[in-house]
Design a protein around this motif. Structure first.
Motif, PDB file in Angstrom:
ATOM      1  N   ARG A 198     -18.750 -12.224  -5.825  1.00 59.55           N
ATOM      2  CA  ARG A 198     -17.733 -11.199  -6.075  1.00 59.55           C
ATOM      3  C   ARG A 198     -16.735 -11.719  -7.098  1.00 59.55           C
ATOM      4  NH1 ARG A 198     -12.741 -10.122  -1.907  1.00 59.55           N
ATOM      5  NH2 ARG A 198     -11.743  -8.362  -2.980  1.00 59.55           N
ATOM      6  N   SER A 249     -16.312  -6.597   1.143  1.00 58.01           N
ATOM      7  CA  SER A 249     -15.582  -5.359   0.891  1.00 58.01           C
ATOM      8  C   SER A 249     -14.476  -5.146   1.921  1.00 58.01           C
ATOM      9  CB  SER A 249     -16.557  -4.176   0.920  1.00 58.01           C
ATOM     10  OG  SER A 249     -15.885  -2.963   0.693  1.00 58.01           O
ATOM     11  N   MET A 310     -19.502   1.468   2.516  1.00 53.72           N
ATOM     12  CA  MET A 310     -18.366   0.726   1.981  1.00 53.72           C
ATOM     13  C   MET A 310     -17.312   1.674   1.413  1.00 53.72           C
ATOM     14  SD  MET A 310     -20.581  -2.260   0.090  1.00 53.72           S
ATOM     15  CE  MET A 310     -19.244  -2.830  -0.968  1.00 53.72           C
TER      16      MET A 310
END
Length: 403
Positions: A198, A249, A310
């Motif tokens: 990420r 997330s 998400m």
């Protein structure tokens, strides 16, 4: 033996010893750089300025480079170009195109989305990667890479490739995400693949969100090839990767809950091999060209459902099918092909190599930039004018920032 004879022998021996020592010293001097570590040549990786953040004008631009298929430079021939071009066309055309794109668009980040090198066309994977990524390093542009299904077909396996990519200058690539609990310093989370990570993009300098993440970028390893119930198929994104994605997330949402209540920061995903659902876009309105079948795994992955759960992934950017360059919407998530970038990759005659750009724009509050307001994309062709085509808005915030 007389004393006189001994004295004469020593007179001859000393010059011989001196000559031998001199020769040994000369040889050692000439080859010392091969026998010893030359500390003057050791240097640290040149890292980009971090964190990634939006510009003063409230924009953040990403250049997607899909399927370079780089081989061995000037000796690697092009594919699917005009006969008149074939004699002089090589990997250097790919390099020239990347330089042109960097100079024309000045991206904040370059995303290399797999098949960066064509393994079967190179005898040195590391050298090919250095040449392929070279322009990004020359211009000092932060970049991130994932692997396709051809990168590992040369002298390095996928773990070695991602390690090498992560150590290159200005790279933000990571082998896999670190353990969040910090139990072991530097330990990586055990999930499938190599290249799951990420990247966070912070707000504009001087803005109210300058020290906060406002935009997330997820990179995923979609694998290469596999065998399922005796059938050969392409790789896919596994459950362990999707579990990490959901955790990452949720963590990001907790960290930024104070920014825009009930509206998570938007995110993008980057991976190489498309998911099977992309085939369904043939029956929907799409922007761009759908010119070849979607080559993907026979295994139905949970990627789309994970994105929907998400709630923040607005678009995914893929490669693999070189003459597809369309964007289509699946249940509110856009899936966009980059289009073939490299000249050693297959293409079509009179079909220009191309690159995709993605630009996020911040909203404007009272005297300050706020969260992301809009995400749009377009492509540029490697023609005389770097023609800009198919500009479209992918997502726009439904909420209004405070004035």
């Amino acid at each position: 033996m007389s004393c006189a004879t001994v004295t004469v022998n020593w007179k001859h021996t000393i010059p011989y010893l001196t000559l031998i020592i001199s020769l040994l010293y000369s040889i050692e001097t000439l080859i010392s750089h091969k026998l010893h570590v030359n500390h003057s040549q050791i240097r640290l990786k040149r890292s980009p300025n971090l964190p990634l953040r939006f510009r003063d004008d409230g924009t953040f631009k990403i250049l997607q480079v899909a399927d370079m298929h780089f081989g061995m430079g000037s000796i690697t021939r092009c594919r699917d170009v005009a006969d008149a071009e074939y004699g002089y066309c090589s990997d250097l055309n790919t390099t020239r195109f990347l330089r042109r794109m960097i100079e024309a668009e000045r991206p904040d980040l370059i995303a290399f989305t797999g098949d960066n090198i064509f393994g079967s066309s190179t005898t040195d994977a590391a050298e090919s990667l250095l040449q392929a990524i070279g322009p990004a390093i020359e211009y000092g542009i932060p970049w991130a890479a994932i692997l396709g299904n051809h990168d590992q077909e040369s002298t390095m396996n996928r773990a070695e490739l991602m390690t090498f990519l992560s150590l290159m200058d200005f790279s933000l690539s990571q082998i896999n995400p670190p353990l969040e609990d910090g139990a072991e310093r530097g330990a990586l989370r055990s999930i499938d693949g190599f290249g799951n990570y990420r990247l966070r993009v912070y707000g504009a300098p001087g803005s109210v969100l300058s020290n906060s993440t406002v935009f997330d970028l997820f990179f995923l390893d979609s694998g290469d090839r596999d065998t399922v119930q005796g059938r050969r198929t392409y790789g896919w994104i596994k459950d362990s990767q999707l579990s990490w994605l959901q955790d990452a997330s949720k963590q990001g949402l907790k960290q930024n809950m104070g920014n825009v209540p009930s509206n998570p920061d938007p995110a993008l995903a980057f991976f190489h091999i498309p998911i099977p659902e992309v085939r369904d876009l043939w029956y929907t309105p799409f922007i761009g060209r759908f010119q070849e079948g979607v080559a993907c795994s026979i295994v139905p992955s949970g990627v789309l459902n994970t994105f929907l759960s998400m709630g923040n992934v607005k678009a995914a950017f893929i490669g693999h099918d070189h003459v597809n360059d369309f964007c289509g919407n699946l249940k509110g998530v856009w899936f966009c092909y980059g289009g073939g970038f490299g000249y050693h990759a297959y293409g079509r005659r009179n079909w220009h190599r191309r690159a995709r750009l993605i630009e996020a724009k911040l909203g404007k509050g009272k005297d300050t930039w706020t969260g992301v307001q809009r995400i749009k994309t377009w492509k540029r062709l490697d023609d005389g004018d770097l023609s800009k085509i198919d500009e479209q808005v992918l997502w726009e915030a439904s909420y209004s920032f405070l004035k």
